[in-house]
Design an enzyme around this catalytic site. Structure first.
Site, PDB file in Angstrom:
ATOM      1  CG  HIS D 109      -2.055  -0.993   1.099  1.00  0.00           C
ATOM      2  ND1 HIS D 109      -3.085  -1.051   2.024  1.00  0.00           N
ATOM      3  CD2 HIS D 109      -2.332  -1.949   0.173  1.00  0.00           C
ATOM      4  CE1 HIS D 109      -3.924  -2.007   1.689  1.00  0.00           C
ATOM      5  NE2 HIS D 109      -3.500  -2.577   0.574  1.00  0.00           N
ATOM      6  CD  GLU D 130      22.551   4.478 -14.222  1.00  0.00           C
ATOM      7  OE1 GLU D 130      22.366   5.224 -15.204  1.00  0.00           O
ATOM      8  OE2 GLU D 130      23.301   3.474 -14.268  1.00  0.00           O
TER       9      GLU D 130
END
Lengths: 235, 235, 235, 235
Positions: D109, D130
């Site tokens: 969640h 990246e």
């Protein structure tokens, strides 16, 4: 060299042995969110032996037995752990060892570093913050003063990490006072004379990057603000 | 005094001995980001003995053996650990011991303190927040009430930490009810009658500084807001 | 009752004994920043015995021996630890035990609770977030559904914590479906049938309060947003 | 099958046994705020045995003995812990096992996931960061490159978690390169070939979701910014 000899390079009961320290520090960096998702890395030099964490492993679960060991002079691996790849950062760590005689080099994907690289162009600068005093002058002995400006060059990222080597080395030449280089949209490389100094520099820089992001969010210029007219020199 | 005697000043199995507590609390403060990069420090007084953490060490890896011990009356060091420098905060800790008869003094580089020092001018004030009740009235017994205003003076930073002594002492005189002083672009000094009270004051103040930054980000004035007309007295 | 008998009320090797659990949970809440500066508190009921953490102690360093024990029927203390004051929250804990037959009651100074109390007027509501399903319907068996609205009343703070009792009890009457009450500029009270349910409710509510603050910062209404036309019922 | 046999499925001294790993990882995820309030869950496959954490338990206090074990072929439970309900996520975990031959599936969640689901419509995309390189291409061997775009589909939430199965499976079909699916106002499902890969993918995705929220707050587009003209390909 026999495996036994190679293994003896990383087996030690001394908590300050590079192979043990790399594991401890990676755990610490993982908890700081600097090397999650196997990003980032760290390398420590002991004499001519360079200890390097492997690529793509869970940074918080690394073992001394996972360490690569390279000879700084011959650039040959003295130890290669089974079924592990050396870190793609290795050429960049070598750049710090060769060009700056560093004792250790830390690479993180710190979100503060990435966000700053999206807010600044060719360099990040910050001045008149006490934490700056934790960072070295490099070009002369001692640390920066409160009224000094910290300057960290920002280089562009490349498709392959090893291709950062040239621009990193250029930044090291262009900014002789730098002890770190930001890589845009990627993270940061920080080095120091010893692993402890590299660790402190990395912590102090990340503190300053985080602070600069907060100052930006609050509309405060990084080298001036309320009270600045009272204790800020022109920089 | 012989080394053996000096060492006995910091060697104890009692977890509440100042030399042990300083190590524990520095670890806790490090994890809170208050003393990373070797910033900040802490000192505890036991009778006329002042225990002081050294300068420039990894706060989370300190050992009781690293502690300096000073005599409050003579200001002479009873113990000087080998190859360590005393904290540059020492004169400031002494100011709290001498002018306020403090039992402990904490110095952090808390980012909440630095940011607040960039948002406020000569003093930081906050009112009508329950957490204020953790802080002392100083000028009379007991703690502040919910409707009281907490006032923390902000002094300008100096090039050298020891040079803060005069303005810190002036702030202590000008604000007799203060148990803390903010240092612009630097951090905060917090003291208390005991180490536990100093710790609680520091936690409660940092909570309030953090909350004040959030309120500023959301456009809520620090001493009023929705509902303020219902439970805020004019302050 | 003899001291020995009183002490036996808090001495147990069972980690789930209330006296042990309160210490564990206070450590957890301290690390969450919910009870720093000795703020907040927790109480657990075991039959007619109510275990209450003392006032003004370091929440992360509490010991079972520090616990007060009260008889729910007679409201008399069966155990009073030496030199400790009972929590000022005690009347409010009793309100949850008496009016809702709670098994435990948690009080925190969560910054999310304080900030929300500054952004909302008489009630906090949030809808259409999965985490809501962790919270109980109270007025009927089972938990709230995804399309239900969670409603938490907000009462005004008072100079003395015990004076919150009347308005807290009024809120419990006015909002029969509430398992928590926000106190403006102060924090939150959360209760549940068992200590584990109270803990889960407190975690789920704090998650929702934190999320609501973030949504406000991003300009997203708490019960609608991108996609809301697709999966939000009118509430 | 006898109880003893069933219990032997979750009793192991091997820290890497699924029943032990689920407990360790749930503790880690709890500390990250991903599964507080008993939200979220995790499942690991070992051959044809699927290990599933129970529903509605304290994620940081789970024991191997709490684990359900299901046979992937027959979909029958080989082990059902007393007085525990299987996770409502089970049909969704099965979707990842069946349609993608996953070795583990993680459901959190994460607030970053919920906030992003409120800021984006049908898909979340991010490019030129990246950290993206930690994620797999799926449709071909290897991981995404720096100049590639990560795409995560967003499906609408339903009243009952099990009802997400159809739209989750449709998303898996519509986005063959996806290793995760965001559920609006709910959280995220992430799977991988092994539990370690699923863990790394989940960490890397959460890092990118958090970064994207920060970029939004600072007014930086998720796939371009200062410097983008220098190292961003059109995507």
């Amino acid at each position: 060299m026999s495996n036994a000899n190679a293994d003896s390079l990383v087996a030690s009961h001394d908590p300050n042995h590079p192979a043990n320290l790399i594991c401890d520090l990676c755990k610490l960096f993982y908890n700081n969110g600097w090397v999650t998702g196997t990003g980032g890395g760290i390398s420590i030099r002991k004499g001519d032996h360079i200890f390097i964490a492997p690529s793509g492993v869970q940074k918080e679960r690394m073992l001394p037995d996972n360490m690569f060991v390279m000879d700084l002079q011959t650039k040959e691996y003295l130890r290669v752990p089974q079924s592990l790849k050396p870190s793609a950062c290795t050429p960049l760590f070598l750049a710090a060892y060769t060009n700056r005689n560093a004792g250790a080099c830390i690479h993180t994907h710190s979100q503060n570093a990435v966000v700053i690289s999206l807010l600044y162009d060719k360099v990040f600068t910050i001045a008149n913050i006490e934490q700056i005093k934790a960072l070295p002058k490099i070009t002369e002995p001692g640390c920066l003063g409160f009224f000094d400006t910290l300057t960290i060059p920002i280089i562009e990222n490349t498709a392959h990490e090893e291709d950062l080597k040239d621009s990193l080395e250029q930044a090291i030449i262009d900014y002789p006072a730098a002890t770190a280089v930001l890589v845009r949209r990627h993270g940061i490389y920080v080095w120091g004379e010893t692993v402890w100094k590299a660790k402190v520099y990395n912590e102090a820089i990340d503190y300053l990057l985080e602070l600069a992001v907060k100052m930006r969010q609050l509309g405060i210029p990084p080298d001036g603000a309320i009270g600045s007219e009272r204790n800020t020199r022109v920089v």
